[in-house]
Design a protein around this motif. Structure first.
Motif, mmCIF file in Angstrom:
data_model
loop_
_atom_site.group_PDB
_atom_site.id
_atom_site.type_symbol
_atom_site.label_atom_id
_atom_site.label_comp_id
_atom_site.label_asym_id
_atom_site.label_seq_id
_atom_site.Cartn_x
_atom_site.Cartn_y
_atom_site.Cartn_z
ATOM 1 N N ASP A 5 -14.298 8.877 8.869
ATOM 2 C CA ASP A 5 -14.693 7.726 8.074
ATOM 3 C C ASP A 5 -15.011 8.156 6.646
ATOM 4 N N ASN A 8 -11.703 8.790 4.817
ATOM 5 C CA ASN A 8 -11.015 7.553 4.448
ATOM 6 C C ASN A 8 -11.714 6.864 3.284
ATOM 7 N N ARG A 12 -10.058 5.943 -0.345
ATOM 8 C CA ARG A 12 -10.111 4.616 -0.970
ATOM 9 C C ARG A 12 -10.686 4.716 -2.372
ATOM 10 N N LYS A 41 -8.103 -0.409 2.211
ATOM 11 C CA LYS A 41 -8.667 -0.178 3.535
ATOM 12 C C LYS A 41 -7.576 0.077 4.563
ATOM 13 N N ARG A 42 -6.375 -0.472 4.301
ATOM 14 C CA ARG A 42 -5.279 -0.302 5.247
ATOM 15 C C ARG A 42 -4.447 0.942 4.969
ATOM 16 N N SER A 44 -3.424 4.594 5.003
ATOM 17 C CA SER A 44 -3.796 5.718 5.856
ATOM 18 C C SER A 44 -3.250 7.025 5.287
ATOM 19 N N THR A 45 -3.795 8.113 5.776
ATOM 20 C CA THR A 45 -3.297 9.434 5.390
ATOM 21 C C THR A 45 -1.825 9.560 5.779
ATOM 22 N N GLU A 46 -1.443 8.948 6.910
ATOM 23 C CA GLU A 46 -0.040 9.009 7.355
ATOM 24 C C GLU A 46 0.886 8.351 6.339
ATOM 25 N N GLU A 47 0.436 7.214 5.761
ATOM 26 C CA GLU A 47 1.264 6.550 4.748
ATOM 27 C C GLU A 47 1.431 7.445 3.523
#
Length: 170
Positions: A5, A8, A12, A41-42, A44-47
């Motif tokens: 958390d 992330n 952000r 918020k949407r 992600s590290t993957e993106e």
């Protein structure tokens, strides 16, 4: 999982700093959402990791584009991205009346010799684009845009992937 958390939240925050619009033509750079916090918020590290898949994947993601723009600003070469975006916007022009004036504005801003934000293209491409301006069409900047895209992909994009701006997002 509190460390996830925290990570992330940090992502952000860093992306929030990148989400400010450029000071160039606002109508060419309206790439960020109206409500960036919801989109952040949407994200992600993957993106962010997928941005390394290809240059076009990076360009197609609004926050990838924002991060790449921030990187180019550090290298004083954001005019390349701004020109590419202006061309993308130009290709969507449906009004014949607006086509010529938009083309002229792009040419004067990015292509003409000593333009305020002159992009790095060869003489032949510049002259072809100048000739295309005699009868502007939706394709009049295609060669110049392709050269600038190639330059960014081969030169700036690999440096971006090694940059602190990008690696901090991962």
């Amino acid at each position: 999982l509190p460390h996830i958390d925290h990570r992330n939240r940090g992502m952000r925050t860093r992306l929030g700093c990148l989400s400010h619009k450029s000071d160039s033509y606002n109508d060419f750079t309206a790439i960020l959402p109206d409500k960036p916090n919801r989109a952040l918020k949407r994200l992600s590290t993957e993106e962010a990791t997928r941005w390394a898949d290809s240059f076009d994947v990076l360009l197609s993601h609004k926050y990838g584009l924002a991060a790449f723009r921030a990187f180019l600003k550090t290298e004083f070469s954001e005019e390349n991205l701004e020109f590419w975006l202006a061309c993308e916007d130009f290709k969507k022009t449906r009004s014949a009346a607006k086509l010529a004036s938009k083309a002229q504005r792009i040419f004067e801003e990015f292509i003409d010799v000593q333009a305020p934000r002159e992009v790095n293209i060869d003489f032949q491409t510049r002259e072809l684009t100048r000739r295309n301006m005699q009868e502007p069409s939706l394709t009049c900047f295609d060669q110049a845009q392709g050269k600038v895209h190639s330059l960014m992909e081969k030169d700036s994009y690999p440096r971006f992937l090694r940059s602190k701006i990008y690696t901090d997002l991962l």
